[in-house]
Design a protein around this motif. Structure first.
Motif, PDB file in Angstrom:
ATOM      1  N   HIS A 131       1.259  -1.195  -0.345  1.00  0.00           N
ATOM      2  CA  HIS A 131      -0.003  -0.107  -0.212  1.00  0.00           C
ATOM      3  C   HIS A 131       0.792   1.202   0.105  1.00  0.00           C
ATOM      4  O   HIS A 131       0.466   2.503   0.599  1.00  0.00           O
ATOM      5  N   LEU A 132       2.242   1.377  -0.382  1.00  0.00           N
ATOM      6  CA  LEU A 132       2.872   2.563  -0.823  1.00  0.00           C
ATOM      7  C   LEU A 132       3.439   3.070  -2.199  1.00  0.00           C
ATOM      8  O   LEU A 132       3.543   2.240  -2.494  1.00  0.00           O
ATOM      9  N   ILE A 133       2.730   3.965  -2.709  1.00  0.00           N
ATOM     10  CA  ILE A 133       3.492   3.889  -3.751  1.00  0.00           C
ATOM     11  C   ILE A 133       5.179   3.692  -4.317  1.00  0.00           C
ATOM     12  O   ILE A 133       5.134   4.089  -5.317  1.00  0.00           O
ATOM     13  N   SER A 134       5.762   4.221  -3.136  1.00  0.00           N
ATOM     14  CA  SER A 134       6.820   4.645  -3.111  1.00  0.00           C
ATOM     15  C   SER A 134       7.647   2.713  -3.625  1.00  0.00           C
ATOM     16  O   SER A 134       8.553   2.600  -4.339  1.00  0.00           O
ATOM     17  N   ASN A 135       6.652   1.358  -3.486  1.00  0.00           N
ATOM     18  CA  ASN A 135       6.854   0.235  -4.150  1.00  0.00           C
ATOM     19  C   ASN A 135       6.568  -0.554  -5.178  1.00  0.00           C
ATOM     20  O   ASN A 135       6.542  -1.116  -5.716  1.00  0.00           O
ATOM     21  N   LEU A 136       6.211   1.039  -5.773  1.00  0.00           N
ATOM     22  CA  LEU A 136       4.933   0.824  -7.196  1.00  0.00           C
ATOM     23  C   LEU A 136       6.395   0.252  -8.166  1.00  0.00           C
ATOM     24  O   LEU A 136       7.296   1.207  -8.207  1.00  0.00           O
ATOM     25  N   PRO A 137       6.256  -0.140  -9.405  1.00  0.00           N
ATOM     26  CA  PRO A 137       7.354  -0.095 -10.066  1.00  0.00           C
ATOM     27  C   PRO A 137       6.777   1.266 -11.280  1.00  0.00           C
ATOM     28  O   PRO A 137       5.781   1.231 -10.555  1.00  0.00           O
ATOM     29  N   PRO A 138       7.603   1.529 -11.277  1.00  0.00           N
ATOM     30  CA  PRO A 138       7.763   2.807 -12.344  1.00  0.00           C
ATOM     31  C   PRO A 138       6.396   3.175 -13.407  1.00  0.00           C
ATOM     32  O   PRO A 138       5.894   4.763 -12.974  1.00  0.00           O
ATOM     33  N   ALA A 139       6.581   2.419 -13.799  1.00  0.00           N
ATOM     34  CA  ALA A 139       4.889   2.658 -14.807  1.00  0.00           C
ATOM     35  C   ALA A 139       3.257   2.942 -13.599  1.00  0.00           C
ATOM     36  O   ALA A 139       3.196   3.947 -13.826  1.00  0.00           O
ATOM     37  N   LEU A 140       3.539   2.123 -12.807  1.00  0.00           N
ATOM     38  CA  LEU A 140       1.653   2.141 -12.362  1.00  0.00           C
ATOM     39  C   LEU A 140       2.762   4.329 -11.370  1.00  0.00           C
ATOM     40  O   LEU A 140       1.821   4.984 -11.281  1.00  0.00           O
ATOM     41  N   ARG A 141       4.264   3.956 -10.828  1.00  0.00           N
ATOM     42  CA  ARG A 141       4.132   5.277  -9.765  1.00  0.00           C
ATOM     43  C   ARG A 141       4.142   6.655 -11.186  1.00  0.00           C
ATOM     44  O   ARG A 141       3.669   7.070 -10.598  1.00  0.00           O
ATOM     45  N   GLU A 142       4.682   6.380 -12.253  1.00  0.00           N
ATOM     46  CA  GLU A 142       4.215   7.452 -12.956  1.00  0.00           C
ATOM     47  C   GLU A 142       2.722   7.680 -13.228  1.00  0.00           C
ATOM     48  O   GLU A 142       2.350   8.457 -13.337  1.00  0.00           O
ATOM     49  N   ARG A 143       1.936   6.589 -13.366  1.00  0.00           N
ATOM     50  CA  ARG A 143       0.688   6.443 -13.534  1.00  0.00           C
ATOM     51  C   ARG A 143      -0.499   7.290 -12.425  1.00  0.00           C
ATOM     52  O   ARG A 143      -1.107   8.694 -12.896  1.00  0.00           O
TER      53      ARG A 143
END
Length: 99
Positions: A62-74
């Motif tokens: 449930h942490l944005i920082s753990n999202l892969p780059p594509a999901l973090r960018e979206r």
């Protein structure tokens, strides 16, 4: 049985409430397309979407920082647009519901 229907995220362009955030997170994870406003959805449909979004977040803690780059960018693109619209509509993140 509750027969209320959700008006749609597009009917509340400045909304930074939990329902709007669930819809945005569903967009981030591709659970629903970004064109889906959820207009006319029932409470039960929104609850089911919440469950899917919660499950999608679990692998990332449930942490944005753990999202892969594509999901973090979206996520950044979707939420930056939402925050800009909310501020333009008068939203102040420093205020609470009693202000």
């Amino acid at each position: 049985m509750n027969h209320k229907r959700y008006a749609g995220i597009d009917q509340h362009p400045g909304a930074m409430d939990p329902t709007a955030n669930i819809i945005r997170d569903a967009w981030v994870f591709g659970i629903i397309p970004e064109t889906e406003t959820c207009a006319g959805w029932t409470v039960q449909q929104l609850d089911a979407l919440y469950d899917k979004v919660t499950a999608a977040w679990e692998p990332y803690g449930h942490l944005i920082s753990n999202l892969p780059p594509a999901l973090r960018e979206r996520h950044a693109r979707i939420y930056e647009a939402a925050i800009a619209a909310a501020r333009a509509a008068g939203w102040d993140p420093q205020l609470d519901e009693t202000d």
